[in-house]
Design a protein around this motif. Sequence first.
Motif, PDB file in Angstrom:
ATOM      1  N   LEU A 225       0.848  -1.182   0.000  1.00  0.00           N
ATOM      2  CA  LEU A 225       0.000   0.000   0.000  1.00  0.00           C
ATOM      3  C   LEU A 225       0.884   1.233   0.000  1.00  0.00           C
ATOM      4  N   LYS A 226       0.553   2.164  -0.863  1.00  0.00           N
ATOM      5  CA  LYS A 226       1.271   3.435  -0.897  1.00  0.00           C
ATOM      6  C   LYS A 226       0.792   4.261   0.288  1.00  0.00           C
ATOM      7  N   GLU A 227       1.716   4.954   0.943  1.00  0.00           N
ATOM      8  CA  GLU A 227       1.379   5.691   2.151  1.00  0.00           C
ATOM      9  C   GLU A 227       0.730   7.033   1.824  1.00  0.00           C
ATOM     10  N   VAL A 228      -0.498   6.955   1.255  1.00  0.00           N
ATOM     11  CA  VAL A 228      -1.296   8.141   0.930  1.00  0.00           C
ATOM     12  C   VAL A 228      -2.754   7.862   1.301  1.00  0.00           C
ATOM     13  N   ASP A 229      -3.535   8.916   1.339  1.00  0.00           N
ATOM     14  CA  ASP A 229      -4.975   8.822   1.596  1.00  0.00           C
ATOM     15  C   ASP A 229      -5.257   8.050   2.890  1.00  0.00           C
ATOM     16  N   ASP A 230      -6.069   7.002   2.803  1.00  0.00           N
ATOM     17  CA  ASP A 230      -6.500   6.252   3.993  1.00  0.00           C
ATOM     18  C   ASP A 230      -5.755   4.930   4.162  1.00  0.00           C
ATOM     19  N   TYR A 231      -4.531   4.837   3.660  1.00  0.00           N
ATOM     20  CA  TYR A 231      -3.773   3.584   3.676  1.00  0.00           C
ATOM     21  C   TYR A 231      -3.675   2.969   5.072  1.00  0.00           C
TER      22      TYR A 231
ATOM     23  N   THR B  69      -7.483  -5.743   3.377  1.00  0.00           N
ATOM     24  CA  THR B  69      -8.416  -5.897   4.484  1.00  0.00           C
ATOM     25  C   THR B  69      -8.582  -4.564   5.198  1.00  0.00           C
ATOM     26  N   LEU B  70      -9.854  -4.197   5.465  1.00  0.00           N
ATOM     27  CA  LEU B  70     -10.160  -3.004   6.258  1.00  0.00           C
ATOM     28  C   LEU B  70      -9.926  -3.369   7.721  1.00  0.00           C
ATOM     29  N   THR B  71      -9.144  -2.574   8.441  1.00  0.00           N
ATOM     30  CA  THR B  71      -8.748  -2.928   9.809  1.00  0.00           C
ATOM     31  C   THR B  71      -9.709  -2.418  10.869  1.00  0.00           C
ATOM     32  N   GLU B  72     -10.698  -1.619  10.482  1.00  0.00           N
ATOM     33  CA  GLU B  72     -11.641  -1.080  11.456  1.00  0.00           C
ATOM     34  C   GLU B  72     -13.067  -1.341  10.987  1.00  0.00           C
TER      35      GLU B  72
ATOM     36  N   GLU C 267     -21.394   7.295   9.379  1.00  0.00           N
ATOM     37  CA  GLU C 267     -21.439   8.610  10.020  1.00  0.00           C
ATOM     38  C   GLU C 267     -20.034   9.146  10.302  1.00  0.00           C
ATOM     39  N   GLY C 268     -19.064   8.256  10.503  1.00  0.00           N
ATOM     40  CA  GLY C 268     -17.685   8.676  10.758  1.00  0.00           C
ATOM     41  C   GLY C 268     -16.899   8.925   9.480  1.00  0.00           C
ATOM     42  N   GLN C 269     -17.095   8.086   8.481  1.00  0.00           N
ATOM     43  CA  GLN C 269     -16.381   8.222   7.209  1.00  0.00           C
ATOM     44  C   GLN C 269     -17.177   7.473   6.144  1.00  0.00           C
ATOM     45  N   SER C 270     -17.620   8.194   5.128  1.00  0.00           N
ATOM     46  CA  SER C 270     -18.504   7.582   4.122  1.00  0.00           C
ATOM     47  C   SER C 270     -17.752   6.900   2.982  1.00  0.00           C
ATOM     48  N   SER C 271     -16.449   7.155   2.850  1.00  0.00           N
ATOM     49  CA  SER C 271     -15.658   6.446   1.842  1.00  0.00           C
ATOM     50  C   SER C 271     -14.181   6.468   2.220  1.00  0.00           C
ATOM     51  N   TYR C 272     -13.444   5.503   1.666  1.00  0.00           N
ATOM     52  CA  TYR C 272     -12.004   5.370   1.891  1.00  0.00           C
ATOM     53  C   TYR C 272     -11.311   5.308   0.536  1.00  0.00           C
ATOM     54  N   SER C 273     -10.093   5.842   0.485  1.00  0.00           N
ATOM     55  CA  SER C 273      -9.266   5.715  -0.717  1.00  0.00           C
ATOM     56  C   SER C 273      -7.911   5.136  -0.321  1.00  0.00           C
ATOM     57  N   PHE C 274      -7.403   4.235  -1.154  1.00  0.00           N
ATOM     58  CA  PHE C 274      -6.063   3.694  -0.942  1.00  0.00           C
ATOM     59  C   PHE C 274      -5.461   3.379  -2.305  1.00  0.00           C
TER      60      PHE C 274
ATOM     61  N   THR D 132      -5.291   3.263  -7.779  1.00  0.00           N
ATOM     62  CA  THR D 132      -6.021   3.889  -6.682  1.00  0.00           C
ATOM     63  C   THR D 132      -7.431   3.310  -6.641  1.00  0.00           C
ATOM     64  N   VAL D 133      -7.853   2.979  -5.434  1.00  0.00           N
ATOM     65  CA  VAL D 133      -9.157   2.351  -5.229  1.00  0.00           C
ATOM     66  C   VAL D 133      -9.960   3.192  -4.231  1.00  0.00           C
TER      67      VAL D 133
END
Length: 177
Positions: free
Chosen positions: A7-13, A26-29, A34-41, A56-57
């Motif tokens: 994983l590149k160390e940018v966005d929500d990596y 794998t998503l670790t959380e 309500e806390g975060q509606s989308s993630y980018s990695f 980028t995903v």
Amino acid sequence: SGVTFDLKEVDDYASFTIDPSTGLVTLTEDPDFEGQSSYSFTVVATDALGNSSEQTVTLSITDVDDTAPVFTSELTLVSIAENSGADQTIYTASATDASAVTYTLKEVDDFNSFTIDPSTGVVTLAGDPDYESKSSYTFTVIATDALENSSEQAVTLSITDVDDTAPVFSFGPTTTA
């Protein structure tokens, strides 16, 4: 093959892990809309000769009903008269929620004296109330939504005493002449 993934160390990596040999991310959380509606990695694939490529995903989180139903019905009922009959409707539970609500009785207090319609919330007293046997009843309604979120509401029903004894004749002293 010989491709490794990172994983590149940018966005929500930092919210993800990646298996370097399979590329399984794998998503670790636990996602919370309500806390975060989308993630980018960004995934970096590198071959044995050091050539690399990036992709980028974006992962969108769907909002779901994660709140329990809110009761809108009263906690205390109007009293009913004793000997007013069995199988009478004495209460209607109501709750609001983003999804459909079903109603059940919690197996506590006097629950076995009542029945409840799971879809309408109508509560029926099974027996004929008798103040001398029981002057009040307590039951708890559980409202559960489609995603198993639930709330409880305890309710009290009072029984009013009525004169249910026959008159007793009383005679004064008898006199003889």
